[in-house]
Design an enzyme around this catalytic site. Structure first.
Site, PDB file in Angstrom:
ATOM      1  N   VAL A 156       4.200  -7.317   7.113  1.00 55.19           N
ATOM      2  CA  VAL A 156       3.447  -6.791   5.972  1.00 55.19           C
ATOM      3  C   VAL A 156       4.057  -5.438   5.608  1.00 55.19           C
ATOM      4  O   VAL A 156       4.166  -4.547   6.451  1.00 55.19           O
ATOM      5  CB  VAL A 156       1.952  -6.630   6.309  1.00 55.19           C
ATOM      6  CG1 VAL A 156       1.182  -6.130   5.092  1.00 55.19           C
ATOM      7  CG2 VAL A 156       1.370  -7.946   6.821  1.00 55.19           C
TER       8      VAL A 156
ATOM      9  N   VAL B 197       4.494  -4.393  10.937  1.00 60.01           N
ATOM     10  CA  VAL B 197       4.557  -3.458   9.815  1.00 60.01           C
ATOM     11  C   VAL B 197       6.003  -3.304   9.351  1.00 60.01           C
ATOM     12  O   VAL B 197       6.897  -3.002  10.149  1.00 60.01           O
ATOM     13  CB  VAL B 197       3.981  -2.085  10.207  1.00 60.01           C
ATOM     14  CG1 VAL B 197       4.093  -1.099   9.043  1.00 60.01           C
ATOM     15  CG2 VAL B 197       2.532  -2.231  10.654  1.00 60.01           C
ATOM     16  N   LYS B 198       6.244  -3.515   8.059  1.00 57.38           N
ATOM     17  CA  LYS B 198       7.584  -3.320   7.494  1.00 57.38           C
ATOM     18  C   LYS B 198       7.715  -1.919   6.927  1.00 57.38           C
ATOM     19  O   LYS B 198       6.868  -1.465   6.156  1.00 57.38           O
ATOM     20  CB  LYS B 198       7.845  -4.352   6.379  1.00 57.38           C
ATOM     21  CG  LYS B 198       8.108  -5.753   6.882  1.00 57.38           C
ATOM     22  CD  LYS B 198       8.232  -6.752   5.734  1.00 57.38           C
ATOM     23  CE  LYS B 198       9.566  -6.694   5.065  1.00 57.38           C
ATOM     24  NZ  LYS B 198       9.727  -7.777   4.065  1.00 57.38           N
ATOM     25  N   VAL B 199       8.808  -1.267   7.317  1.00 56.74           N
ATOM     26  CA  VAL B 199       9.124   0.052   6.751  1.00 56.74           C
ATOM     27  C   VAL B 199      10.564   0.010   6.262  1.00 56.74           C
ATOM     28  O   VAL B 199      11.385  -0.755   6.779  1.00 56.74           O
ATOM     29  CB  VAL B 199       8.954   1.193   7.785  1.00 56.74           C
ATOM     30  CG1 VAL B 199       7.520   1.261   8.286  1.00 56.74           C
ATOM     31  CG2 VAL B 199       9.930   1.033   8.953  1.00 56.74           C
TER      32      VAL B 199
END
Length: 223
Positions: free
Chosen positions: A56, A82-84
């Site tokens: 996400v 978590v996508k960064v």
């Protein structure tokens, strides 16, 4: 190799899971927007279907905000990743989220050096974008090969997630490179099944089976 589906479409995810070929999912705001639903609610629906990792994406250029969003996303489902982005702020957020035991996928990686930095930041996954590099005349798959070699050489725990795969050859090349994970659109997954000789062979087998059945019926009638 694990197959992640690069989609937010529930029907595509259900079909891939029915085939036994969906180990996780990668999403982004654009993919979720196509489904016409509120982001949080839609991710929850995906989490009901997909038991593997679900990436996400954060939507900020600021590390503090990425961390805040990431902490919130992590409460949505236990399998959220978590996508960064592969930026200085993104890697700062990655370190802070990993310190909280929140899995992170560093996305938008376009070089082996960037993959190395993601590994050093403790990323759970790093996503080299193969197709987008090919689009500008570079060898996108070489970044995957180099990243896999870096991980193996130094024993990083980061998994190389081959991304932006546009066709079956990309999937094959990622597998040959030793990428532990590939993410692809549903249409590419479908294409992996296809070969003209398979179709021709199956048609012949079915036709011959029908002939055998007809011969058996004739034999029964004579007896």
């Amino acid at each position: 190799m694990k197959f992640f589906l690069d989609t937010a479409n529930l029907d595509e995810l259900r079909q891939a899971l029915a085939w036994g070929l969906c180990d996780g999912a990668t999403t982004n705001p654009s993919l979720v927007a196509k489904e016409g639903r509120e982001h949080h609610a839609h991710i929850l629906e995906i989490a009901k279907i997909v038991k593997g990792p679900i990436s996400v994406e954060t939507t900020s250029n600021d590390a503090d905000e990425m961390v805040r969003q990431g902490e919130e996303f992590a409460t949505w489902a236990p399998n959220v990743v978590v996508k960064v982005p592969m930026t200085t702020e993104g890697l700062a957020a990655c370190r802070r989220l990993r310190a909280k035991d929140i899995p992170v996928n560093v996305t938008l990686a376009f070089s082996a050096n960037q993959a190395l930095l993601a590994c050093k930041a403790g990323a759970t996954y790093v996503s080299p974008f193969v197709g987008r590099l090919d689009d500008i005349g570079h060898d996108g798959m070489q970044v995957v090969r180099d990243a896999v070699q870096i991980v193996r050489t130094y024993g990083f725990e980061t998994q190389v997630l081959a991304s932006s795969l546009r066709h079956p050859l990309h999937v094959l090349e990622a597998a040959r490179a030793g990428a532990p994970v590939s993410t692809m659109p549903f249409k590419v997954l479908e294409q992996l099944f296809k070969h003209a000789l398979t179709d021709v062979g199956q048609e012949k087998f079915l036709a011959d089976a029908a002939k055998l059945a007809a011969q058996l019926e004739k034999h029964k009638a004579r007896v």
